[in-house]
Design a protein around this motif. Sequence first.
Motif, mmCIF file in Angstrom:
data_model
loop_
_atom_site.group_PDB
_atom_site.id
_atom_site.type_symbol
_atom_site.label_atom_id
_atom_site.label_comp_id
_atom_site.label_asym_id
_atom_site.label_seq_id
_atom_site.Cartn_x
_atom_site.Cartn_y
_atom_site.Cartn_z
ATOM 1 N N ALA A 198 30.796 70.175 35.796
ATOM 2 C CA ALA A 198 31.117 70.548 37.178
ATOM 3 C C ALA A 198 31.528 69.316 37.986
ATOM 4 C CB ALA A 198 29.913 71.234 37.827
ATOM 5 N N ILE A 199 30.830 68.196 37.778
ATOM 6 C CA ILE A 199 31.202 66.955 38.466
ATOM 7 C C ILE A 199 32.621 66.544 38.076
ATOM 8 C CG2 ILE A 199 30.745 64.476 38.515
ATOM 9 C CD1 ILE A 199 28.883 65.858 40.306
ATOM 10 N N ASN A 224 20.521 63.750 39.540
ATOM 11 C CA ASN A 224 20.521 64.277 40.905
ATOM 12 C C ASN A 224 20.799 63.166 41.922
ATOM 13 O OD1 ASN A 224 19.975 66.861 40.006
ATOM 14 N ND2 ASN A 224 17.766 66.656 40.255
ATOM 15 N N GLN A 225 20.227 61.990 41.681
ATOM 16 C CA GLN A 225 20.478 60.869 42.575
ATOM 17 C C GLN A 225 21.947 60.450 42.521
ATOM 18 O OE1 GLN A 225 18.233 59.417 44.755
ATOM 19 N NE2 GLN A 225 20.097 58.415 45.518
ATOM 20 N N MET A 226 22.520 60.484 41.329
ATOM 21 C CA MET A 226 23.940 60.144 41.195
ATOM 22 C C MET A 226 24.813 61.137 41.947
ATOM 23 S SD MET A 226 26.316 60.065 37.773
ATOM 24 C CE MET A 226 26.381 61.860 37.835
ATOM 25 N N VAL A 227 24.480 62.437 41.864
ATOM 26 C CA VAL A 227 25.256 63.456 42.580
ATOM 27 C C VAL A 227 25.165 63.231 44.086
ATOM 28 C CG1 VAL A 227 25.410 65.925 43.081
ATOM 29 C CG2 VAL A 227 25.053 65.159 40.737
ATOM 30 N N ASP A 228 23.952 62.916 44.575
ATOM 31 C CA ASP A 228 23.799 62.640 46.016
ATOM 32 C C ASP A 228 24.602 61.413 46.431
ATOM 33 O OD1 ASP A 228 22.128 64.816 46.227
ATOM 34 O OD2 ASP A 228 20.283 63.649 46.017
ATOM 35 N N LEU A 230 27.325 60.264 44.979
ATOM 36 C CA LEU A 230 28.742 60.622 44.967
ATOM 37 C C LEU A 230 29.117 61.440 46.192
ATOM 38 C CD1 LEU A 230 29.321 61.537 41.200
ATOM 39 C CD2 LEU A 230 30.172 59.527 42.424
ATOM 40 N N GLN A 231 28.215 62.338 46.589
ATOM 41 C CA GLN A 231 28.489 63.154 47.766
ATOM 42 C C GLN A 231 28.543 62.281 49.025
ATOM 43 O OE1 GLN A 231 29.193 66.222 47.385
ATOM 44 N NE2 GLN A 231 29.329 66.979 49.485
#
Length: 453
Positions: A198-199, A224-228, A230-231
Amino acid sequence: MSEAPHAHLLGRMKSGLFWRTFLLLSFLTGLSIASWIGMINVFQRGSQAEQTAELLVSVVTLTKAALTHSSPDLRRELLIELVSNEGIRILTLEPDDKVEPPPANSLMPEIAARVREKLGQDTRFSRRVNDMPGFWMSFDIDGDKYWLMLERERIAGLTGVQWLGWATVVGALSLLGAALISGLVNLPLARLTAAARAIAQGKRPAPLPEKGSKEILEANRSFNQMVDDLQQLEKDRAIILAGISHDLRTPLARMQLEVEMANLSQEAREGIQSDIAQMDAIIGQFLDFARPTEAATFVPINLSELLEDCAHAAARLPDVRTATAIEPDIHVPANATDLRRVFNNVIENARRYGKTPGGDITEIDIACHVKMTGHGRRAVVEIGDHGVGVPDDQIQQLLRPFTRLDSARGQANGAGLGLAIVERVTSRHNAELQVRNREGGGLVLQFAFPLAA
């Protein structure tokens, strides 16, 4: 044609971690079951043969003693009682009896040898005498020969079919357990793979559960930290784009004014004005991409009327022809300005890159209907052209910011943000966007909006 699905399945089984784990557990389980059956068979073989031989010797010995010590007038009643209560039948052995060989199993030779050691080497065995089935064994009383018949159930152990049945049941349960264990082991990895995919497609996945073993917990927490991060990076980039774009508008306006006042030829003036207009359009895309769409601004709007307006506006363009199939009075919660910008971006993208082969006209189909989807009843909008389409492996790239395919790189009138803005606004409206090639050529964008309550 039938070989391709099998080859695809075989490839997945070879490469998939679930199948590798499942096949390994299945192999180990099958090996354990086979070893267990072999050990049971080896250790039980001797004891079962000995127990069966002891049973036969005891039955014959007790029967001979009962017949020998009973009075002749009571022997008939004794024989009847043996048949009714013990399942033992005593018959006289005649020379012309029709005798069949004993049961052909692996234990019979050992049982026969043990019994003959106790009762004599002339003891005979049979599985059928005079067409009467059973387990038959000969003995003598004072020189007279007799047959003793036992019901087979009394001495039968587990047959090969029974062993196979039990092994099948245990094997099926073991395979089910192996599949369950493989699924549980690979579930966290499957979730991580789906989230990473998805990323890669520019989407924001749902947070992974931060539970389980220490390794899984740390991996999910880091992801999850990486997704935050990136956001947050995306938000910072949008803010920077908005700031730069806003600041560039002032010098552009000043340049436009200076061009109007400068002593230039008409051709030079029109060229510079065209360049300024293109830069202004690019800056406008930056601002649209960076502009947030707040859910608080959503109100029920008439999606049908909005699409009709966009279709009429597109039909006024000299190189566009539109065909509509719009169901009336479909209302959705949305920001009308942002949705209009989305549909106009899609139509403009089709006008530029979706011209019908063999002509300079872009044919655009616009449809809107209420349909049942996997998320319930939705307002489904489809906007498609009749162009050459896009290679299937490059469709997802269309939705990435600052991305243009080879067919569009020759035109410098955009920044590659058109469909990225479409995807961004669509997701903020809690809608689904699908991009696909249509049969017969062309590209179709399908939106599925939740209906207004």
